[in-house]
Scaffold this active site. Structure first.
Site, PDB file in Angstrom:
ATOM      1  N   HIS A   1       0.779  -1.242   0.000  1.00  0.00           N
ATOM      2  CA  HIS A   1       0.000   0.000   0.000  1.00  0.00           C
ATOM      3  C   HIS A   1       0.815   1.299   0.000  1.00  0.00           C
ATOM      4  CE1 HIS A   1      -3.559  -2.397   1.270  1.00  0.00           C
ATOM      5  NE2 HIS A   1      -2.785  -2.953   2.179  1.00  0.00           N
TER       6      HIS A   1
HETATM    7  C1  BDR Z   1      -2.988   0.655   5.501  1.00  0.00           C
HETATM    8  O1  BDR Z   1      -3.130   0.094   6.790  1.00  0.00           O
HETATM    9  C2  BDR Z   1      -1.892  -0.324   7.291  1.00  0.00           C
HETATM   10  O2  BDR Z   1      -1.991  -1.605   7.836  1.00  0.00           O
HETATM   11  C3  BDR Z   1      -0.896  -0.218   6.158  1.00  0.00           C
HETATM   12  O3  BDR Z   1       0.369   0.202   6.658  1.00  0.00           O
HETATM   13  C4  BDR Z   1      -1.498   0.808   5.241  1.00  0.00           C
HETATM   14  O4  BDR Z   1      -1.098   2.110   5.586  1.00  0.00           O
HETATM   15  C5  BDR Z   1      -3.698  -0.233   4.501  1.00  0.00           C
HETATM   16  O5  BDR Z   1      -5.054  -0.304   4.825  1.00  0.00           O
END
Ligand code: BDR
Ligand code: CA
Length: 311
Positions: free
Chosen positions: A241
């Site tokens: 992400h």
């Molecule tokens: C987001 O949530 C976190 O677990 C990850 O680092 C990312 O920023 C994805 O939903």
């Protein structure tokens, strides 16, 4: 020209890759790393940020401790994805670098006030608590921010922590609402785009076989957090992400999206933290975000490998 950025983060393996990508990129000047509670509690996100900076060799990058809980809610964490430490997958040495004494929120406010207007981009990779708190405490800074490029939200992909919400927005919807209503130019990397950058065996193997310790560490982190998402989504890899935010700053042409209105649900129990995105333009609410939905995944992973190899 180099872009000045502040990375606001809750590391997290994918945050870690984003931070390393930024520190490896000559187009970006990282003015500071501000930590927030999210994937794991604040003490751990600070510890992880120190480890990541030390790993990168850029030990002069200032690190700040921020808010240890959302503006109006109890903290929700995501150890089920990132492991107990938030950075499970490899054991790194105890970091020596110290954090700054200024609170992250004050660092954000003071830096924006002391710098030329519109010369700093904020890059939130976690819950928006630090940014929301800064905007509440010092509303004048909204006009001084160049733009905010953030990872959070979802429309077609709906949610990953509840059926309706993405983790970062779910954790602190009140802070997210402040940010989305701030009038600051917003570029949003939601699940709609991050679910198109799935890690894969070839990429992880390439990183493993590099004669470069940082690439090897990223391979180990990836192998760890993949296990949860591959089971959940039934895909070969897991969404990487947060580096979308940094990759967008380096090469926006890798991405496509639509300028739309996005509002945050704060009231409903069922849909708390939902990013209500007017993708089809069915309301007359004004546009407040560029909502990304597509990415050149091959170019994205190539950019990350190329840059990490240079650290
Ligand atoms: C987001 O949530 C976190 O677990 C990850 O680092 C990312 O920023 C994805 O939903
Ligand atoms: Ca994150």
């Amino acid at each position: 020209m180099r872009q000045n950025i502040i990375i606001d983060t809750d590391p997290g393996q994918d945050d870690a890759v984003a931070i390393l990508l930024a520190l490896a990129s000559p187009e970006l000047e990282v003015l500071g790393i501000t930590c927030v509670a999210g994937n794991v509690p604040l003490t751990k996100t600070i510890y992880n940020a120190r480890q990541i900076c030390e790993l990168s060799g850029k030990i002069k990058t200032p690190i700040f401790a921020g808010c240890d809980r959302p503006m109006r809610r109890d903290l929700t964490t995501a150890e089920h994805v990132h492991g107990k430490t938030g950075l499970d997958g490899v054991t790194l040495p105890e970091p020596k670098i110290k954090i700054e004494t200024t609170h992250a929120v004050d660092f954000i406010i003071e830096t924006l006030r002391a710098s030329p207007s519109k010369s700093i981009t904020l890059c939130p990779l976690g819950p928006l608590t630090n940014i929301g708190t800064a905007l509440k405490k010092a509303p004048d800074i909204a006009d001084r921010v160049q733009k905010i490029v953030l990872m959070g939200g979802a429309y077609f992909e709906v949610g990953n922590i509840t059926p309706a919400a993405e983790f970062n927005i779910y954790v602190d919807p009140e802070a997210a609402e402040i940010v989305f209503k701030s009038g600051i130019e917003l570029i949003v990397a939601p699940l709609d785009v991050t679910h198109k950058v799935l890690t894969n065996n070839e990429w992880v193997s390439e990183l493993k076989t590099q004669d470069n310790y940082i690439c090897n560490v990223v391979a180990a982190w990836t192998s760890f957090f993949e296990r949860f998402d591959t089971e959940k989504y039934g895909t070969q890899g897991a969404p990487l992400h947060d580096p979308c935010v940094i990759a967008y700053l380096i090469d926006p042409d890798l991405f496509a999206g639509r300028s739309i209105n996005v509002e945050i649900e704060t009231k409903s129990k069922l849909t708390r933290g939902m990013t209500v995105a007017d993708w089809w333009g069915v309301t007359d609410r004004s546009i407040n975000a560029l909502f990304l939905n597509n990415v050149d995944a091959i170019g994205y992973f190539k950019l990350i490998t190329d840059r990490l190899r240079k650290l």
